[in-house]
Design a protein around this motif. Sequence first.
Motif, PDB file in Angstrom:
ATOM      1  N   ALA A   1       0.842  -1.205   0.000  1.00  0.00           N
ATOM      2  CA  ALA A   1       0.000   0.000   0.000  1.00  0.00           C
ATOM      3  C   ALA A   1       0.872   1.247   0.000  1.00  0.00           C
ATOM      4  O   ALA A   1       0.584   2.231  -0.696  1.00  0.00           O
ATOM      5  CB  ALA A   1      -0.918  -0.010   1.222  1.00  0.00           C
ATOM      6  N   GLY A   2       1.962   1.208   0.763  1.00  0.00           N
ATOM      7  CA  GLY A   2       2.866   2.357   0.810  1.00  0.00           C
ATOM      8  C   GLY A   2       3.544   2.619  -0.510  1.00  0.00           C
ATOM      9  O   GLY A   2       3.676   3.770  -0.945  1.00  0.00           O
ATOM     10  N   VAL A   3       3.974   1.558  -1.194  1.00  0.00           N
ATOM     11  CA  VAL A   3       4.686   1.760  -2.451  1.00  0.00           C
ATOM     12  C   VAL A   3       3.735   2.247  -3.537  1.00  0.00           C
ATOM     13  O   VAL A   3       4.134   2.983  -4.446  1.00  0.00           O
ATOM     14  CB  VAL A   3       5.432   0.470  -2.853  1.00  0.00           C
ATOM     15  N   GLU A   4       2.467   1.849  -3.466  1.00  0.00           N
ATOM     16  CA  GLU A   4       1.480   2.391  -4.408  1.00  0.00           C
ATOM     17  C   GLU A   4       1.364   3.905  -4.232  1.00  0.00           C
ATOM     18  O   GLU A   4       1.403   4.669  -5.218  1.00  0.00           O
ATOM     19  CB  GLU A   4       0.119   1.734  -4.185  1.00  0.00           C
ATOM     20  N   ALA A   5       1.233   4.366  -2.984  1.00  0.00           N
ATOM     21  CA  ALA A   5       1.125   5.806  -2.728  1.00  0.00           C
ATOM     22  C   ALA A   5       2.395   6.532  -3.151  1.00  0.00           C
ATOM     23  O   ALA A   5       2.340   7.637  -3.717  1.00  0.00           O
ATOM     24  CB  ALA A   5       0.847   6.041  -1.240  1.00  0.00           C
TER      25      ALA A   5
ATOM     26  N   LEU B   1       5.311  10.140  -6.902  1.00  0.00           N
ATOM     27  CA  LEU B   1       6.440  10.307  -7.811  1.00  0.00           C
ATOM     28  C   LEU B   1       5.971  10.631  -9.223  1.00  0.00           C
ATOM     29  O   LEU B   1       6.563  11.484  -9.904  1.00  0.00           O
ATOM     30  CB  LEU B   1       7.290   9.030  -7.815  1.00  0.00           C
ATOM     31  N   ARG B   2       4.921   9.962  -9.681  1.00  0.00           N
ATOM     32  CA  ARG B   2       4.404  10.215 -11.029  1.00  0.00           C
ATOM     33  C   ARG B   2       4.028  11.682 -11.205  1.00  0.00           C
ATOM     34  O   ARG B   2       4.376  12.315 -12.213  1.00  0.00           O
ATOM     35  CB  ARG B   2       3.180   9.336 -11.287  1.00  0.00           C
ATOM     36  N   ALA B   3       3.337  12.238 -10.219  1.00  0.00           N
ATOM     37  CA  ALA B   3       2.936  13.642 -10.315  1.00  0.00           C
ATOM     38  C   ALA B   3       4.131  14.586 -10.273  1.00  0.00           C
ATOM     39  O   ALA B   3       4.109  15.668 -10.848  1.00  0.00           O
ATOM     40  CB  ALA B   3       1.964  13.968  -9.176  1.00  0.00           C
ATOM     41  N   GLU B   4       5.191  14.140  -9.594  1.00  0.00           N
ATOM     42  CA  GLU B   4       6.380  14.976  -9.429  1.00  0.00           C
ATOM     43  C   GLU B   4       7.253  15.038 -10.675  1.00  0.00           C
ATOM     44  O   GLU B   4       7.906  16.057 -10.942  1.00  0.00           O
ATOM     45  CB  GLU B   4       7.192  14.435  -8.247  1.00  0.00           C
TER      46      GLU B   4
END
Length: 310
Positions: free
Chosen positions: A171-175, A180-183
């Motif tokens: 769950a943490g790596v999904e978030a 990161l994608r948005a960044e």
Amino acid sequence: MTDDSPHEHRTRRATASPLKDRTVVVTGAARGLGAALARALAARGARLALVGHERTGLEAVAATLPTPSVAVEADVTDEEALHDAARTVRARLGPVSAVVANAGVAEGGPFLNGDMASWRRVVDVNLTGSALTARAFLPDLLETSGYHLQIASLAAFGASPMMSAYCASKAGVEAFCHALRAEVAHHGVAVGVAYLNWVDTDMIRDADRHPVLRELRAHMPPPARRVRPVDEVAALLTRTVERRRTAVYVPAWLRLVQVGRAALPPVVLRVSRRELPRLEAVEAFRATGFLGGGGLADRGSPGRETATRG
């Protein structure tokens, strides 16, 4: 239409792939899904950098690949080792165009009496290790407008009892990947998440040796308990890398579960309330230890020793 030989067909497919002559990093590539994925990517013409802490296994996989490759020993929780690995890969194969963060470990058992050092190690490898992998190779991806694929799991949104560390880490790596994608999107870097259910690896086969984990899977709906061949999953993930997809679901119907993910915890709770007392009456729940050959190898890694001492 002409009849091509299998070799000519494979050659044409590799030539047509956007991965041809591109450098791709796969972590945890000494066995299982990582090794199968390395072979599938190489078949599409990619140069492979295999990263992990099982040097012998990595070198054995690299020796089977038809394209230039390099095996680099590094624990994904060791930031310095990963940056050294990135420099080695860059020098040997050129700038990295894609990274598949596949390295991971798992263990099962009740949270209350489990070993918290092992619990932290699962989170450290699966979550922190994935983030450190992204950080080490991100300069290359910025240069190449590259792609980062995180191997996640149904556990990212379908948490299961007896797997608290693994579920928390996924769950943490999904978030992390969403953030990161948005960044990095405005720099031309794409970030994807692969949501996998059951894949035929030694980790899953080892889990089935433990009655409580085997029974919990057996009480899932029939499509949800099916174990998929590792080469089939590797082929799907290779197409995902080629297409730079934001998300891939294996099996595809997991996408529907993702949409209705808020309904999953009550379902899991209902099944657990019914089945866990029955299972516990037969045999007391115990920690499984790290699952599969990768888990056994992790016990001897420098990072694991540090975690245990801590």
